[in-house]
Motif scaffolding. Structure first.
Motif, PDB file in Angstrom:
ATOM      1  N   LYS A  34       0.832  -1.200   0.000  1.00 58.07           N
ATOM      2  CA  LYS A  34       0.000   0.000   0.000  1.00 58.07           C
ATOM      3  C   LYS A  34       0.868   1.252   0.000  1.00 58.07           C
ATOM      4  O   LYS A  34       0.582   2.215  -0.713  1.00 58.07           O
ATOM      5  N   SER A  35       1.948   1.226   0.777  1.00 60.53           N
ATOM      6  CA  SER A  35       2.820   2.408   0.843  1.00 60.53           C
ATOM      7  C   SER A  35       3.500   2.655  -0.508  1.00 60.53           C
ATOM      8  O   SER A  35       3.653   3.804  -0.922  1.00 60.53           O
ATOM      9  N   TYR A  36       3.899   1.577  -1.187  1.00 58.50           N
ATOM     10  CA  TYR A  36       4.536   1.724  -2.498  1.00 58.50           C
ATOM     11  C   TYR A  36       3.546   2.317  -3.495  1.00 58.50           C
ATOM     12  O   TYR A  36       3.880   3.246  -4.247  1.00 58.50           O
ATOM     13  N   LEU A  37       2.306   1.808  -3.495  1.00 61.40           N
ATOM     14  CA  LEU A  37       1.281   2.343  -4.388  1.00 61.40           C
ATOM     15  C   LEU A  37       1.011   3.811  -4.073  1.00 61.40           C
ATOM     16  O   LEU A  37       0.906   4.644  -4.978  1.00 61.40           O
ATOM     17  N   SER A  38       0.924   4.140  -2.798  1.00 56.99           N
ATOM     18  CA  SER A  38       0.704   5.522  -2.388  1.00 56.99           C
ATOM     19  C   SER A  38       1.837   6.422  -2.886  1.00 56.99           C
ATOM     20  O   SER A  38       1.598   7.530  -3.373  1.00 56.99           O
ATOM     21  N   ASN A  39       3.065   5.938  -2.775  1.00 56.02           N
ATOM     22  CA  ASN A  39       4.222   6.713  -3.254  1.00 56.02           C
ATOM     23  C   ASN A  39       4.170   6.920  -4.764  1.00 56.02           C
ATOM     24  O   ASN A  39       4.552   7.981  -5.259  1.00 56.02           O
ATOM     25  N   ILE A  40       3.693   5.918  -5.489  1.00 56.58           N
ATOM     26  CA  ILE A  40       3.556   6.058  -6.946  1.00 56.58           C
ATOM     27  C   ILE A  40       2.497   7.119  -7.251  1.00 56.58           C
ATOM     28  O   ILE A  40       2.719   8.018  -8.060  1.00 56.58           O
ATOM     29  N   GLU A  41       1.345   7.004  -6.589  1.00 56.23           N
ATOM     30  CA  GLU A  41       0.248   7.943  -6.854  1.00 56.23           C
ATOM     31  C   GLU A  41       0.612   9.379  -6.502  1.00 56.23           C
ATOM     32  O   GLU A  41       0.166  10.313  -7.149  1.00 56.23           O
ATOM     33  N   ARG A  42       1.410   9.564  -5.461  1.00 58.14           N
ATOM     34  CA  ARG A  42       1.804  10.919  -5.051  1.00 58.14           C
ATOM     35  C   ARG A  42       3.068  11.392  -5.766  1.00 58.14           C
ATOM     36  O   ARG A  42       3.625  12.429  -5.438  1.00 58.14           O
ATOM     37  N   ASN A  43       3.519  10.617  -6.729  1.00 58.20           N
ATOM     38  CA  ASN A  43       4.711  10.927  -7.528  1.00 58.20           C
ATOM     39  C   ASN A  43       5.979  11.030  -6.704  1.00 58.20           C
ATOM     40  O   ASN A  43       6.933  11.703  -7.097  1.00 58.20           O
ATOM     41  N   ILE A  44       6.001  10.367  -5.561  1.00 59.45           N
ATOM     42  CA  ILE A  44       7.245  10.256  -4.799  1.00 59.45           C
ATOM     43  C   ILE A  44       8.136   9.242  -5.502  1.00 59.45           C
ATOM     44  O   ILE A  44       9.326   9.449  -5.639  1.00 59.45           O
ATOM     45  N   ASN A  45       7.520   8.156  -5.955  1.00 63.57           N
ATOM     46  CA  ASN A  45       8.232   7.186  -6.788  1.00 63.57           C
ATOM     47  C   ASN A  45       7.755   7.408  -8.216  1.00 63.57           C
ATOM     48  O   ASN A  45       6.661   6.997  -8.586  1.00 63.57           O
ATOM     49  N   ARG A  46       8.582   8.051  -8.998  1.00 67.06           N
ATOM     50  CA  ARG A  46       8.213   8.394 -10.374  1.00 67.06           C
ATOM     51  C   ARG A  46       8.651   7.355 -11.377  1.00 67.06           C
ATOM     52  O   ARG A  46       8.378   7.501 -12.571  1.00 67.06           O
ATOM     53  N   ASN A  47       9.287   6.301 -10.928  1.00 66.89           N
ATOM     54  CA  ASN A  47       9.833   5.314 -11.843  1.00 66.89           C
ATOM     55  C   ASN A  47       9.462   3.888 -11.449  1.00 66.89           C
ATOM     56  O   ASN A  47      10.339   3.054 -11.264  1.00 66.89           O
ATOM     57  N   PRO A  48       8.179   3.560 -11.336  1.00 68.11           N
ATOM     58  CA  PRO A  48       7.833   2.176 -10.989  1.00 68.11           C
ATOM     59  C   PRO A  48       8.220   1.239 -12.131  1.00 68.11           C
ATOM     60  O   PRO A  48       8.273   1.650 -13.291  1.00 68.11           O
ATOM     61  N   SER A  49       8.485   0.003 -11.798  1.00 67.26           N
ATOM     62  CA  SER A  49       8.885  -0.959 -12.827  1.00 67.26           C
ATOM     63  C   SER A  49       7.695  -1.299 -13.725  1.00 67.26           C
ATOM     64  O   SER A  49       6.533  -1.141 -13.338  1.00 67.26           O
ATOM     65  N   ILE A  50       8.002  -1.772 -14.909  1.00 71.50           N
ATOM     66  CA  ILE A  50       6.966  -2.214 -15.849  1.00 71.50           C
ATOM     67  C   ILE A  50       6.141  -3.333 -15.226  1.00 71.50           C
ATOM     68  O   ILE A  50       4.921  -3.375 -15.389  1.00 71.50           O
ATOM     69  N   ASP A  51       6.790  -4.214 -14.482  1.00 72.72           N
ATOM     70  CA  ASP A  51       6.088  -5.315 -13.815  1.00 72.72           C
ATOM     71  C   ASP A  51       5.012  -4.779 -12.868  1.00 72.72           C
ATOM     72  O   ASP A  51       3.873  -5.246 -12.872  1.00 72.72           O
ATOM     73  N   VAL A  52       5.357  -3.781 -12.074  1.00 72.52           N
ATOM     74  CA  VAL A  52       4.402  -3.191 -11.137  1.00 72.52           C
ATOM     75  C   VAL A  52       3.276  -2.509 -11.902  1.00 72.52           C
ATOM     76  O   VAL A  52       2.098  -2.660 -11.573  1.00 72.52           O
ATOM     77  N   LEU A  53       3.614  -1.758 -12.944  1.00 64.83           N
ATOM     78  CA  LEU A  53       2.594  -1.076 -13.732  1.00 64.83           C
ATOM     79  C   LEU A  53       1.653  -2.067 -14.408  1.00 64.83           C
ATOM     80  O   LEU A  53       0.444  -1.832 -14.498  1.00 64.83           O
ATOM     81  N   GLN A  54       2.195  -3.186 -14.863  1.00 66.48           N
ATOM     82  CA  GLN A  54       1.345  -4.207 -15.484  1.00 66.48           C
ATOM     83  C   GLN A  54       0.375  -4.810 -14.474  1.00 66.48           C
ATOM     84  O   GLN A  54      -0.786  -5.062 -14.798  1.00 66.48           O
ATOM     85  N   LYS A  55       0.833  -5.023 -13.251  1.00 64.29           N
ATOM     86  CA  LYS A  55      -0.055  -5.550 -12.209  1.00 64.29           C
ATOM     87  C   LYS A  55      -1.186  -4.569 -11.931  1.00 64.29           C
ATOM     88  O   LYS A  55      -2.343  -4.962 -11.806  1.00 64.29           O
ATOM     89  N   ILE A  56      -0.851  -3.296 -11.834  1.00 65.24           N
ATOM     90  CA  ILE A  56      -1.859  -2.265 -11.570  1.00 65.24           C
ATOM     91  C   ILE A  56      -2.836  -2.174 -12.745  1.00 65.24           C
ATOM     92  O   ILE A  56      -4.055  -2.139 -12.551  1.00 65.24           O
ATOM     93  N   ALA A  57      -2.301  -2.149 -13.956  1.00 61.94           N
ATOM     94  CA  ALA A  57      -3.147  -2.047 -15.155  1.00 61.94           C
ATOM     95  C   ALA A  57      -4.108  -3.234 -15.248  1.00 61.94           C
ATOM     96  O   ALA A  57      -5.282  -3.062 -15.599  1.00 61.94           O
ATOM     97  N   LYS A  58      -3.634  -4.407 -14.895  1.00 61.58           N
ATOM     98  CA  LYS A  58      -4.491  -5.602 -14.967  1.00 61.58           C
ATOM     99  C   LYS A  58      -5.670  -5.475 -14.007  1.00 61.58           C
ATOM    100  O   LYS A  58      -6.812  -5.749 -14.377  1.00 61.58           O
ATOM    101  N   VAL A  59      -5.408  -5.051 -12.779  1.00 61.59           N
ATOM    102  CA  VAL A  59      -6.487  -4.901 -11.795  1.00 61.59           C
ATOM    103  C   VAL A  59      -7.457  -3.804 -12.235  1.00 61.59           C
ATOM    104  O   VAL A  59      -8.677  -3.961 -12.125  1.00 61.59           O
ATOM    105  N   LEU A  60      -6.943  -2.711 -12.773  1.00 65.15           N
ATOM    106  CA  LEU A  60      -7.789  -1.595 -13.195  1.00 65.15           C
ATOM    107  C   LEU A  60      -8.446  -1.844 -14.552  1.00 65.15           C
ATOM    108  O   LEU A  60      -9.261  -1.045 -15.002  1.00 65.15           O
ATOM    109  N   ASN A  61      -8.069  -2.945 -15.200  1.00 70.52           N
ATOM    110  CA  ASN A  61      -8.617  -3.334 -16.493  1.00 70.52           C
ATOM    111  C   ASN A  61      -8.392  -2.257 -17.561  1.00 70.52           C
ATOM    112  O   ASN A  61      -9.304  -1.853 -18.276  1.00 70.52           O
ATOM    113  N   VAL A  62      -7.154  -1.771 -17.609  1.00 66.69           N
ATOM    114  CA  VAL A  62      -6.747  -0.826 -18.643  1.00 66.69           C
ATOM    115  C   VAL A  62      -5.445  -1.334 -19.249  1.00 66.69           C
ATOM    116  O   VAL A  62      -4.752  -2.153 -18.652  1.00 66.69           O
ATOM    117  N   ASP A  63      -5.122  -0.830 -20.429  1.00 66.74           N
ATOM    118  CA  ASP A  63      -3.831  -1.221 -20.984  1.00 66.74           C
ATOM    119  C   ASP A  63      -2.737  -0.339 -20.390  1.00 66.74           C
ATOM    120  O   ASP A  63      -3.008   0.706 -19.803  1.00 66.74           O
TER     121      ASP A  63
END
Length: 118
Positions: A28-57
């Motif tokens: 949850k903290s990692y996701l929060s950091n991504i959303e608040r742009n504290i972590n501006r460079n999430p890995s493709i693997d993490v982005l793919q996991k998020i995209a899959k749950v949100l049902n977007v490409d």
């Protein structure tokens, strides 16, 4: 921009931060950091996991347009349903003709359900 897109789409889909992080299997903290742009460079693997749950490409998360301009969300079940209708030879210009049949089937199912309750 990635974080803002994720946050906006997550909220439009009705997910809490906890729900999305649990389903995407990221903290949850990692996701929060991504959303608040504290972590501006999430890995493709993490982005793919998020995209899959949100049902977007993946491109929807990465694009710099506003999320309001993003393609509309369509549930996969509806896409599959329409694809099946197309495979069966149904053409969209004939859809109105099937309305009566669909109403009859709905009525028959309601009768059947009320008989089952008796």
């Amino acid at each position: 921009m990635i974080g803002k897109n994720i946050a906006e789409i997550r909220k439009r889909r009705g997910y809490t931060l906890s729900e999305l992080s649990n389903q995407a299997k990221i903290s949850k903290s990692y996701l929060s950091n991504i959303e608040r742009n504290i972590n501006r460079n999430p890995s493709i693997d993490v982005l793919q996991k998020i995209a899959k749950v949100l049902n977007v490409d993946l491109l929807t998360l990465l694009k710099s347009y506003s999320v309001q301009e993003a393609p509309p969300y369509i549930e996969k079940e509806w896409v599959d349903f329409v694809f099946k209708l197309k495979q069966l030879g149904l053409k969209k210009e004939h859809l109105d003709q099937y309305g009566t049949l669909i109403e009859f089937i709905k009525w028959k199912n309601q009768i059947s359900e009320s008989n089952d309750l008796k």
